[in-house]
Write a protein that holds these residues in place. Structure first.
Motif, PDB file in Angstrom:
ATOM      1  N   MET A   1      79.924  -6.673  43.476  1.00 24.21           N
ATOM      2  CA  MET A   1      79.663  -5.253  43.721  1.00 24.21           C
ATOM      3  C   MET A   1      80.278  -4.832  45.051  1.00 24.21           C
ATOM      4  O   MET A   1      80.096  -5.497  46.048  1.00 24.21           O
ATOM      5  CB  MET A   1      78.166  -5.045  43.802  1.00 24.21           C
ATOM      6  CG  MET A   1      77.651  -4.250  42.673  1.00 24.21           C
ATOM      7  SD  MET A   1      75.892  -4.365  42.718  1.00 24.21           S
ATOM      8  CE  MET A   1      75.669  -6.131  42.710  1.00 24.21           C
TER       9      MET A   1
ATOM     10  N   LYS B   1      73.675   8.617  35.019  1.00 26.25           N
ATOM     11  CA  LYS B   1      73.911   7.423  34.245  1.00 26.25           C
ATOM     12  C   LYS B   1      75.399   7.072  34.192  1.00 26.25           C
ATOM     13  O   LYS B   1      75.770   5.920  34.314  1.00 26.25           O
ATOM     14  CB  LYS B   1      73.388   7.650  32.834  1.00 26.25           C
ATOM     15  CG  LYS B   1      72.683   6.468  32.253  1.00 26.25           C
ATOM     16  CD  LYS B   1      72.073   6.825  30.937  1.00 26.25           C
ATOM     17  CE  LYS B   1      73.143   7.198  29.927  1.00 26.25           C
ATOM     18  NZ  LYS B   1      72.556   7.769  28.711  1.00 26.25           N
TER      19      LYS B   1
ATOM     20  N   GLU C   1      76.647   5.657  37.437  1.00 26.99           N
ATOM     21  CA  GLU C   1      76.019   4.362  37.665  1.00 26.99           C
ATOM     22  C   GLU C   1      76.581   3.324  36.708  1.00 26.99           C
ATOM     23  O   GLU C   1      76.811   2.185  37.057  1.00 26.99           O
ATOM     24  CB  GLU C   1      74.500   4.461  37.484  1.00 26.99           C
ATOM     25  CG  GLU C   1      73.788   5.090  38.655  1.00 26.99           C
ATOM     26  CD  GLU C   1      73.869   4.263  39.930  1.00 26.99           C
ATOM     27  OE1 GLU C   1      73.840   3.030  39.845  1.00 26.99           O
ATOM     28  OE2 GLU C   1      73.984   4.866  41.012  1.00 26.99           O
ATOM     29  N   ARG C   2      76.764   3.803  35.482  1.00 25.13           N
ATOM     30  CA  ARG C   2      77.245   2.880  34.478  1.00 25.13           C
ATOM     31  C   ARG C   2      78.595   2.305  34.883  1.00 25.13           C
ATOM     32  O   ARG C   2      78.889   1.138  34.669  1.00 25.13           O
ATOM     33  CB  ARG C   2      77.389   3.635  33.158  1.00 25.13           C
ATOM     34  CG  ARG C   2      77.020   2.756  31.997  1.00 25.13           C
ATOM     35  CD  ARG C   2      77.154   3.470  30.729  1.00 25.13           C
ATOM     36  NE  ARG C   2      75.956   3.272  29.933  1.00 25.13           N
ATOM     37  CZ  ARG C   2      75.756   3.863  28.781  1.00 25.13           C
ATOM     38  NH1 ARG C   2      76.620   4.729  28.322  1.00 25.13           N
ATOM     39  NH2 ARG C   2      74.674   3.603  28.105  1.00 25.13           N
TER      40      ARG C   2
ATOM     41  N   LYS D   1      79.609   1.869  37.892  1.00 30.01           N
ATOM     42  CA  LYS D   1      79.383   0.842  38.921  1.00 30.01           C
ATOM     43  C   LYS D   1      78.938  -0.480  38.299  1.00 30.01           C
ATOM     44  O   LYS D   1      79.374  -1.550  38.704  1.00 30.01           O
ATOM     45  CB  LYS D   1      78.299   1.304  39.900  1.00 30.01           C
ATOM     46  CG  LYS D   1      78.775   2.320  40.894  1.00 30.01           C
ATOM     47  CD  LYS D   1      77.632   2.668  41.826  1.00 30.01           C
ATOM     48  CE  LYS D   1      77.694   4.113  42.219  1.00 30.01           C
ATOM     49  NZ  LYS D   1      76.402   4.582  42.721  1.00 30.01           N
ATOM     50  N   PHE D   2      78.021  -0.363  37.326  1.00 34.28           N
ATOM     51  CA  PHE D   2      77.558  -1.583  36.661  1.00 34.28           C
ATOM     52  C   PHE D   2      78.725  -2.307  36.011  1.00 34.28           C
ATOM     53  O   PHE D   2      78.827  -3.533  36.054  1.00 34.28           O
ATOM     54  CB  PHE D   2      76.500  -1.247  35.603  1.00 34.28           C
ATOM     55  CG  PHE D   2      75.139  -1.087  36.188  1.00 34.28           C
ATOM     56  CD1 PHE D   2      74.431  -2.180  36.642  1.00 34.28           C
ATOM     57  CD2 PHE D   2      74.556   0.167  36.290  1.00 34.28           C
ATOM     58  CE1 PHE D   2      73.165  -2.039  37.187  1.00 34.28           C
ATOM     59  CE2 PHE D   2      73.302   0.315  36.836  1.00 34.28           C
ATOM     60  CZ  PHE D   2      72.596  -0.779  37.291  1.00 34.28           C
TER      61      PHE D   2
END
Lengths: 686, 193
Positions: free
Chosen positions: B1, B29, B32-33, B35-36
């Motif tokens: 990350m 979302k 964030e998604r 980033k995930f």
């Protein structure tokens, strides 16, 4: 007579298990509750039946019935009573039966305790558990029967006169007992150690214990009842299995350290790794199941982990017992390899298909989305990623690479301990870092500022400790970094307990002790978990110290002379031979150990001459700071050769292990509040 | 990350997100998604790198005595070999902690390790190899008819220098060794007559 009792009760248990499997499935398909009751009763009865079978085998071992070939192969007339008893798991056939007994014990508990609350899951749960038990009992009955006896059939040609069968062959006569006793093999001397007395049962309990979570998970998938019931039924069973598996692994390490005499406790042998693999996935599950409980997320993933844990157990059992994988754990190459492989793949396939089917129907949708990368659920997922990466790396090194290379290159390629360390050390470091950060994060989302302020104190303490280590003379960078990372995780665990207790004290006016006790009582799993984290920290410090700072040296010394190793000195005083009670000769050296010039201990390293092999027994002087460990290599009255190991901090590995077990016991301990009330409260809490 | 990803998430301050605001949730979302996804790919790559580089560095062939003796390609390379220990050749220099012994080639396919080891040692034609292991305590299991699994390399002096030595003694502990067992009840038959 004992052989007959054992054989009949083993056959009975097998029949009961097969019947229970069929009855449980049929009860569900035909909607016939009476059949389920009948299946349940049959399932419960397997336990007393197996108790009788194992009792018969133990009685045969204790009363020296050498006509039974198992007794003949693991004991001899010189074997002391304790090792006669533990010979039950001294070799394949006995240990397989013992394994089944422990499995049926777990099943007995799971059915009795969860019958009322998880009635809807019971048909498939019973079927799964009983199918597993029936499989292992089938192995015992048809392939590895511990109740076989030696017979002589005088009518046959001389070379074929001697047979080993469970049932009495026609025209057979029993061999003369005295001559059997004379040729009995006796227990492998390497197994005569307290670690070996309890290590296998603990490991087996851990292994078989994971059958229960798997059975409830599969039952949930097959019945479609995917509410939190299966999680409720399994989380405590998972923790219990996990306790035993951890204990088994730690005791195995302790045995290796004490007996094998190379000053280490973990050799990355495939069989050790096979036992470590389910532990890794099981640990991932214990963490990620919390996310499902709190947030209703990761439902598919948790199923994957439960299935993978059981699958890893079955694979590990196969790898250990079939003899197909090259390992120092020398179980004989045996016929049970193929059936085990078949059972493993069938069970895994059934579970995986059921999972895909339910997922395809959209029944495993999460109730929340991952909203924030710093939220506790995200960090838990990261924790899972690390455990799975460890799993993948160790699996690849132990089994994947050798099998794939053999298949595609035609030559087996293997890796050694150094490569395993290369794989796993970075992952372990990541694990410790996460162990420090994750407990301080919040569900849903965490701001970096809040996380930062929570981290400040533990981080400051860690830096202080590392600085103290530097001042006190530790200069190895790797060791400092390792200690730092492990200490950080430990300080966070302590800090969390401290924060909780402080909050209670402010609220209720309790004393520190009362507040801490109340804290643990109120949230056993959370605070038990922190104790486990502390245990893992202590183990980590022990591993780092004993790996990086081990001293190993060999000296030949004349009688009366001394050698100096670090701040210890060893004086060779005497050498003599003596006879032990069981008749073996012992070659004993007497040495005096001094530290900083002060005598601190008399040690007696020795070599025992067993009929099969010599066995080196170390002399050890153990403190929390160091283990001084001396092996007698050989010698005479004038001169002797010693190999000396100084293993710093190694005892922290064992003490950390005890903390880890203690923490898990706290987490798994049944709540004192009546069941109905606690459930209501749990529902209200979530 | 990446760190910037972390900072972004803080700048957005997700703390006020709640489940009652589905629009916000959707919007958050997606970023964030991403980033995930990036984080996940980075982790995957890191783990793959670890596995691949470790394997390339540490992999060694597990071959027979025949292979290492007959194929010059293995000269000087770290390999893993397995062979049957000839008990008469074992010599331990305890002053210098040096173990020397000879191993004999074990044929590739066999059912029972104990008899395979015995047969290998009985075969006068089988390939033999001298082993030296330095700075090692004398292992209890190093004896005649043990199987030795060694990691090391065959050097120009014609000796296999091993850095790791594992031993197995099937003939001593294996519970079903048919030849060993058949003798027993014959004895007892004689005794009962």
């Amino acid at each position: 007579m004992l052989a007959e009792i054992g054989l009949v009760s083993l056959a009975l248990a097998f029949a009961l298990a097969v019947y229970a499997t069929l009855a449980a499935v049929t009860s569900r398909v035909r909607r016939n509750p009476a059949l389920l009751y009948s299946g349940r009763d049959a399932a419960l009865l397997t336990f007393p039946a197996l108790l009788l079978a194992v009792g018969a085998l133990i009685a045969a071992l204790m009363s020296e019935q050498y006509q039974m070939s198992y007794v003949w192969s693991v004991t001899d007339p010189q074997t002391p009573a304790l090792y006669r008893f533990t010979a039950l798991w001294g070799s394949q056939r006995g240990s397989l039966l013992f394994w089944s007994l422990l499995l049926s014990l777990f099943i007995f508990g799971a059915i009795s305790l969860n019958w009322r609350s998880e009635r809807r899951l019971m048909p498939y749960a019973i079927a799964t558990m009983m199918a597993t038990l029936a499989f292992f009992l089938g192995l015992s009955l048809f392939l590895e029967n511990p109740f076989e006896r030696w017979w002589i059939i005088p009518d046959l040609p001389e070379a074929e006169q001697v047979v080993e069968t469970a049932l009495i062959p026609p025209g057979a006569v029993a061999p003369e007992p005295g001559s059997l006793a004379n040729t009995a093999t006796g227990l492998n001397p390497l197994l005569r150690h307290f670690g070996m007395i309890i290590h296998p049962p603990m490991l087996y309990l851990g292994f078989v214990g994971f059958t229960i979570p798997f059975a409830f998970a599969l039952a949930a998938l097959l019945s479609g009842d995917l509410s939190t019931g299966w999680i409720r039924a399994t989380r405590r069973w998972t923790l219990i299995a996990w306790i035993f598996l951890s204990l088994g692994l730690i005791l195995g390490g302790r045995w290796a350290y004490d007996v094998l005499g190379w000053g280490g406790y973990w050799g990355w042998d495939p069989v050790e790794n096979a036992a470590f693999l389910p532990w890794l996935v099981g640990t991932a599950f214990i963490h990620s199941v919390m996310i499902q409980e709190k947030r209703g997320m990761l439902k598919t993933w948790n199923m994957v982990l439960v299935i993978a844990t059981f699958s890893a157990v079955m694979f590990g059992t196969f790898a250990t017992r079939s003899g197909v994988i090259e390992s120092v754990h020398s179980f004989a190459r045996s016929e049970i390899g193929f059936p085990m492989l078949a059972f493993w793949s069938v069970m895994t396939l059934i579970a995986a298909s059921a999972l895909l089917w339910r997922r395809g129907r959209g029944e495993l949708q999460g109730e929340h989305q991952f909203a924030n990368i710093l939220s506790r659920e995200s960090l838990f997922v990261l924790n899972n990623v690390i455990f799975i990466a460890l799993f993948a790396a160790i699996f690849w090194g132990s089994f994947g690479l050798p099998i794939v290379s053999e298949l595609f290159l035609g030559v087996e390629v293997t890796i050694g301990p150094a490569t395993f360390e290369f794989y796993t050390v970075p992952l372990f470091i990541a694990m410790y870092l996460l162990m420090g950060i994750a407990p301080l994060s919040a569900w849903g989302a965490t701001s970096l500022r809040r996380l930062g302020s929570a981290l400040a104190l533990p981080l400051a303490l860690t830096l202080l400790c590392v600085a103290l280590l530097v001042v006190s003379g530790t200069s190895v960078i790797v060791a400092l970094a390792g200690y730092g990372v492990a200490l950080f995780a430990g300080f966070v665990a302590i800090y969390e307990i401290f924060r909780g207790a402080r909050a209670r004290r402010r609220g209720g006016g309790e004393g520190w002790f009362g507040a801490t006790a109340a804290l643990f009582r109120r949230n056993q799993r959370r605070y038990g978990g922190y104790v486990v984290h502390l245990g893992v920290t202590v183990i980590g410090i022990g591993v780092i110290g004993s790996t990086i700072f081990q001293t190993e040296a060999q000296y030949t010394v004349a009688r009366g002379d001394s050698v100096v190793v670090r701040d210890y000195s060893l004086r060779f005083d005497n050498y003599f031979r003596a006879q032990a009670v069981d008749g073996r000769m012992m070659n004993i050296a007497e040495v005096t150990l001094s530290r900083h010039g002060e005598p601190i201990a008399q040690l007696r390293p020795r070599i025992d001459d067993y009929p099969q092999m010599p066995m080196t027994i170390a002399g050890a002087h153990s403190t929390l700071e160091n283990d001084f460990y001396v092996l007698l290599i050989g010698g005479s009255v004038e001169r002797a050769t010693f190999r000396i190991y100084i293993n710093p901090l190694i005892n922290l590995v064992w003490w950390g292990g005890i903390l880890l077990i203690l923490g898990t016991v706290i987490a798994a301990y049944p709540k004192v509040v009546p069941a109905a009330r606690s459930r209501k409260r749990e529902v209200a809490e979530s | 990350m990446s760190f910037s990803a972390l900072n972004e998430s803080i700048a957005g301050d997700m703390a006020d997100l709640s489940w009652e605001k589905p629009k916000n949730l959707q919007k958050a979302k997606r970023s964030e998604r991403y980033k995930f996804l990036v984080g996940g790919v980075l982790i995957l790559l890191a783990v793959l790198y670890l596995l691949v580089s470790g394997t390339l560095q540490g992999a060694r062939y597990f071959i027979t005595v025949n292979d290492v003796v007959s194929d010059r390609a293995y000269l000087g390379k770290t390999v893993r070999i397995s062979g049957a220990v000839d008990g008469e050749t074992i010599d331990y220099d305890s002053e210098n902690a040096i173990i020397r012994f000879e191993i004999v080639n074990i044929p590739g396919e066999f059912d029972d390790l104990a008899s395979a080891l015995r047969d290998a040692l009985a075969d006068a034609e089988a390939a033999r190899l001298q082993i030296v292991v330095e700075d090692e305590a004398m292992p209890d299991l190093l004896q005649h008819e043990a199987q030795a699994i060694l990691t090391g390399s065959l050097e120009a002096d014609g000796i296999f220098h091993a850095s790791e030595l594992l031993l197995k003694c099937p003939s001593r502990f294996e519970e079903t060794s048919p030849e060993g067992l058949s003798a027993i009840p014959e004895h007892s038959l004689a005794g009962s007559e």
